[in-house]
Scaffold this motif. Structure first.
Motif, PDB file in Angstrom:
ATOM      1  N   THR A 131      -3.854   1.187  -6.615  1.00 12.07           N
ATOM      2  CA  THR A 131      -3.388   0.641  -5.327  1.00 12.07           C
ATOM      3  C   THR A 131      -4.253  -0.521  -4.876  1.00 12.07           C
ATOM      4  O   THR A 131      -3.742  -1.567  -4.453  1.00 12.07           O
ATOM      5  CB  THR A 131      -3.411   1.747  -4.247  1.00 12.07           C
ATOM      6  OG1 THR A 131      -2.622   2.829  -4.692  1.00 12.07           O
ATOM      7  CG2 THR A 131      -2.889   1.203  -2.931  1.00 12.07           C
TER       8      THR A 131
ATOM      9  N   THR B  63       0.837  -1.199   0.000  1.00 11.35           N
ATOM     10  CA  THR B  63       0.000   0.000   0.000  1.00 11.35           C
ATOM     11  C   THR B  63       0.873   1.252   0.000  1.00 11.35           C
ATOM     12  O   THR B  63       0.627   2.221  -0.747  1.00 11.35           O
ATOM     13  CB  THR B  63      -0.926   0.007   1.221  1.00 11.35           C
ATOM     14  OG1 THR B  63      -1.750  -1.175   1.175  1.00 11.35           O
ATOM     15  CG2 THR B  63      -1.817   1.227   1.209  1.00 11.35           C
TER      16      THR B  63
ATOM     17  N   VAL C  87      -3.002  -4.501  -4.195  1.00 14.42           N
ATOM     18  CA  VAL C  87      -3.133  -5.128  -2.873  1.00 14.42           C
ATOM     19  C   VAL C  87      -3.990  -6.384  -2.974  1.00 14.42           C
ATOM     20  O   VAL C  87      -3.664  -7.430  -2.413  1.00 14.42           O
ATOM     21  CB  VAL C  87      -3.748  -4.132  -1.866  1.00 14.42           C
ATOM     22  CG1 VAL C  87      -4.090  -4.853  -0.556  1.00 14.42           C
ATOM     23  CG2 VAL C  87      -2.785  -2.994  -1.603  1.00 14.42           C
TER      24      VAL C  87
END
Length: 321
Positions: free
Chosen positions: A296, A284, A300
């Protein structure tokens, strides 16, 4: 003392007890009543025939001999367990016997067996008036076997009479227990037979030994008193399995037992959870440093999915191994 059962009542009692019956000729009126009384009856006597062959044995006990006319019993219990009814009334089967034994049978006062008789056919009291009689097909040499079907029928016949009269099993005796000059029946114990008759009398007449007991079993439950902890200890602490596959495994699981395997797997999963959380945080932060060009959340999610697949693979392999 009791009034003898009628032929019809006796037949009904035998069949209710599960006895297979064959009616021979005019058996209901075939007797020696012209020679003396029949009754009151006090019990039942078991004999062996010293013969071989059911058909010839039935003829002998029905017709008798020149010196001893038939019927020689009320029913003949064959090797296959079928009871051939040959007479009803006074029959030439018991002869003379010990009056002390008669008293003990009437009172049902003896232990496992009556007092050994001291009188016999020549000097005893009349047993033909006092007993039902059952000849059983056997050579009487102590070697001729007693098939299960035949022995079971002997038990059922005695139980049927005892049940009909309200007697205990002590009203069934062997000829050798009545007269001191007799040895029959030979090949099984009358004490054992009476125990088996007594067991039948605890149940309905229709009872078979394979039926579910009518009273709760007193046999100890092998699982009584065993707790969940006992089962856990027995399974996981004593059932060792295959040895370690490498030195690293041996270091974390030196005994290589199921309990330590589970602990090792649990520790590894917790370690993976911690590493996944740390890696998620790092990814992150890295994605934030890359600026607006990177998605992002997508990065993740992809990494978390890869790690989760690895954890699932570990679990599956552990269960199948």
């Amino acid at each position: 003392m009791a009034t003898p059962l009628s032929a019809a009542a006796a037949l009904a009692a035998l069949r209710a007890e599960g006895v297979r019956v064959a009616e021979v000729g005019n058996w209901r009126t075939h007797n020696r009543n012209q020679k003396g009384a029949w009754g009151p009856v006090n019990g039942s006597i078991v004999h062996h025939t010293v013969t071989r062959g059911t058909d010839s044995t039935v003829r002998i006990v029905c017709d008798g001999y020149a010196s001893l006319p038939g019927p020689l019993c009320h029913g003949m219990i064959a090797k296959d367990g079928r009871v051939h009814m040959v007479g009803w009334g006074r029959a030439n089967h018991a002869g003379g016997g010990d009056p002390k034994v008669l008293d003990q049978v009437i009172a049902e006062s003896y232990g496992t067996r009556p007092t050994p008789p001291t009188k016999g056919n020549a000097n005893g009291v009349d047993g033909n008036a006092r007993f039902y009689g059952w000849e059983c097909e056997n050579l009487g040499d102590g070697k001729d076997p007693w098939p299960k079907a035949q022995y079971d029928a002997i038990v059922r016949v005695q139980a049927a009479l005892c049940r009909a009269h309200g007697w205990s099993a002590k009203s069934a005796i062997g000829h050798l227990e009545w007269s001191n000059d007799k040895v029959d029946p030979r090949g099984f114990s009358m004490a054992t037979l009476r125990a088996d008759v007594a067991e039948r009398l605890k149940h309905p007449a229709s009872w078979n030994p394979g039926d579910t007991p009518t009273t709760p079993s007193t046999e100890e439950d092998p699982m009584a008193g065993i707790t969940k902890r006992d089962i856990f200890d027995a399974v996981w602490k004593t059932d060792a399995i295959g040895g370690p596959v490498d030195a690293a495994d041996h270091a974390t699981n030196p005994t290589w037992q199921p309990q330590s395997i589970l602990k090792d797997v649990q520790a590894r999963i917790r370690s993976m959870d911690k590493r996944m959380a740390a890696q998620t945080a790092a990814i992150t932060a890295l994605a934030g440093q890359l600026g607006g060009g990177a998605d992002t959340a997508a990065i993740v999610a992809a990494v978390e999915a890869a790690i989760e697949r690895a954890v699932i693979d570990v679990n599956i392999n552990t269960k199948e191994g």
